[in-house]
Enzyme design. Structure first.
Site, short mmCIF file in Angstrom:
data_model
loop_
_atom_site.label_atom_id
_atom_site.label_comp_id
_atom_site.label_asym_id
_atom_site.label_seq_id
_atom_site.Cartn_x
_atom_site.Cartn_y
_atom_site.Cartn_z
CE LYS A 96 -3.80 2.13 2.62
NZ LYS A 96 -4.69 2.03 3.80
CB SER A 171 -7.94 3.77 2.37
OG SER A 171 -7.20 3.18 3.44
CB SER A 195 -8.39 0.93 4.99
OG SER A 195 -9.17 2.10 5.00
N1 LIG Z 1 -8.06 4.06 6.91
C1 LIG Z 1 -9.25 3.53 7.17
O1 LIG Z 1 -9.35 2.38 7.55
C2 LIG Z 1 -10.49 4.37 7.00
C3 LIG Z 1 -11.64 3.77 6.54
C4 LIG Z 1 -12.80 4.51 6.37
C5 LIG Z 1 -12.80 5.86 6.65
C6 LIG Z 1 -11.64 6.46 7.12
C7 LIG Z 1 -10.48 5.71 7.29
#
Ligand SMILES: NC(=O)c1ccccc1
Length: 504
Positions: A96, A171, A195
């Protein structure tokens, strides 16, 4: 970066901002007293920053041409061959793009970081390479990892492998896409609200958010220390267990790693599941945004587990529905203090502070308009909450995480795992270039009600593909006791071997 003595105007300005009233005489006497600090800072400046050594040579990162990147999942390709032998010999891994790979660009989905080249390898990079993996590049992720969808990266949306007009989930969007397409064997994802698991559900990959602290986060761009997780995205449960075996354990830098308990995860594979107990979490189904077909697919998956001899019973944990709300002050005020105002790190803990990153990242302040709508919205409310109420909601939310953890633990005392849909929907259409802010925000935050609670409770959570709806993958999520990833692997592996999920 030599440090200068502030002039009178600078001292007066700083004093005013911290609420001090200084006379001109005060200013000049204080100036005379600052020499010691300036000398100390300059002495630190002249010392060598003792960063961990970069162990393996690599090619510089190159952005692949569009034709080689049809789903926009790659940021850059680079080749880093690891050790000649090891558990991951022959495996290709993509990172990532919030993971630091020295000498290879990292932009974390944001134009404000474009051009930055880290000078360290994340601990997990070194562990993968020491285990014989070949790292093949960086995968696009959402702007500062702040979205459930795959539409907020500065270099354009990442497309779903099953339908390119739809979201890949975020994400860790590019990571899941490249594993799903078979372009890489394995990927690293990051998870603060879901994410790793959300893109895994949308792309039909296996995503493991390990217990908080199990995998060192050192050298990965944080959002908020108490919800930061890194972990594997793979094609199979067996690969996830193998990868976690290589990644897990303390590294001596990361303060998230308190009371870490590792296990030989691959030994959990191929074990009988007869008599194991799984709790179907009532509150994980039937969210306002839940699609009935997704809920039904996960209930059918529970039946498949029953057919394997697993005892499945429905349980209720009402506080599960409070999880996303408790997550909100921690996520918002945490990201503001640590990731944004804290130049990516904040203060008050031991860590490996990647100063080259801090120097570049603090420049976001001059370019804030370029940030994603999802990040801007979160920052606006975080700043407002800070100004108006201080840190009390952040603190109270943290206190509530103990109660939330206890609520899950009470059920997990009687069951091996909880089971629920990873996300309440199948992949949604990607917002187009003319999408409204409302649409961008909705797709940025609409699928986390089952994932975010376990980022603050810290329990391990494994998303496994469990069926298809309208040609799109559905993921089920198994949640286990703290440090008990092994049980999730036993259950997930048995489920996976029960048949081809694409035909369920
Ligand atoms: N980085 C995350 O997991 C994330 C997921 C959804 C909203 C904000 C952050």
């Amino acid at each position: 970066m030599a440090v200068r003595l502030p002039n009178d105007a600078q001292i007066a300005d700083v004093a005013e901002r911290i609420g001090l009233s200084l006379s001109p005489e005060d200013v000049s006497s204080i100036k005379g007293l600052l020499g010691g600090y300036v000398a100390a800072y300059n002495k630190v400046d002249r010392m060598i920053d003792p960063l961990p050594v970069v162990k393996y040579p690599r090619t510089p990162g190159v952005q692949p041409p569009k034709a080689e990147n049809p789903l926009n999942a790659w940021y850059v390709k680079s080749t880093v061959p690891g050790a000649p032998e090891g558990k991951l010999k022959g495996k290709t891994v993509v990172l990532k793009d919030n993971v630091m790979l020295a000498g290879v660009p990292m932009m974390n989905g944001s134009s404000t970081l474009e051009g930055y080249i880290p000078n360290v390898d994340a601990t997990l990079v070194t562990r993968l390479l020491d285990a014989g993996a070949t790292i093949v590049g960086k995968a696009h992720c959402e702007c500062f990892c702040m979205s459930c969808g795959s539409h907020t990266s500065a270099l354009g949306p990442v497309c779903n492998p099953y339908d390119p007009s739809r979201s890949a989930g975020g994400s860790s969007s590019g990571s899941a896409v490249l594993v799903s397409k078979g372009e890489v064997d394995m990927a690293i994802g990051g998870d603060q609200g879901g994410s790793i698991r959300m893109p895994s559900a949308f792309c039909g990959t296996v995503g493991m958010k390990p217990t908080h602290g199990l995998v060192p986060y050192t050298g990965v761009v944080p959002i908020e220390i108490t919800v930061d997780h890194a972990g594997p995205i793979t094609k199979t449960v067996a690969d996830s267990a193998l990868m976690l075996e290589v990644l897990a354990g303390p590294d001596g830098y990361d303060c998230r790693q308190i009371g870490v308990k590792t296990a030989p995860y691959t030994e959990a594979l191929g074990k009988p599941v007869k008599g194991m107990k799984v709790a179907l979490l009532k509150e994980g189904f039937g969210h306002p945004q839940s699609e009935a077909a997704v809920d039904d697919t996960v209930r059918a998956a529970a039946k498949r587990l029953e057919a394997l001899g697993v005892i499945v019973e429905e349980v209720s944990i009402p506080m599960h529905l409070d999880g996303p709300d408790i997550w909100t002050p921690i996520g918002l005020q945490g990201l503001m203090q640590t990731m944004m105002l804290g130049d990516g790190y904040g203060t008050s803990r031991q860590d490996l502070y990647v100063t080259s990153f801090m120097d570049v990242h603090r420049g976001w302040r001059e370019r804030a308009d370029e940030l994603s709508e999802t990040l801007k919205l979160a920052m606006i409310f975080a700043q407002f909450a800070d100004d108006e109420y201080g840190k009390r909601f952040y603190g109270k939310a943290h206190n509530l995480t103990y109660a939330l953890r206890a609520a899950y633990d009470a059920v997990l005392a009687d069951y091996d795992a909880l089971l629920m849909p990873t996300v309440p929907k199948v992949a949604t259409p990607l917002p187009g270039p003319d999408a409204s802010r409302e649409e961008i925000i909705a797709r940025g935050f609409d699928i986390l009600p089952n994932t975010a609670p376990f980022d603050i409770s810290h329990h391990p959570a494994l998303s496994v593909p469990c069926g298809m709806v309208d040609g799109l993958p559905v993921g089920m999520m198994l949640v286990g006791k703290l440090w008990d990833e092994s049980t999730l692997y036993t259950l997930g592996d048995a489920f996976e071997k029960s048949g081809d999920w694409k035909s369920f």
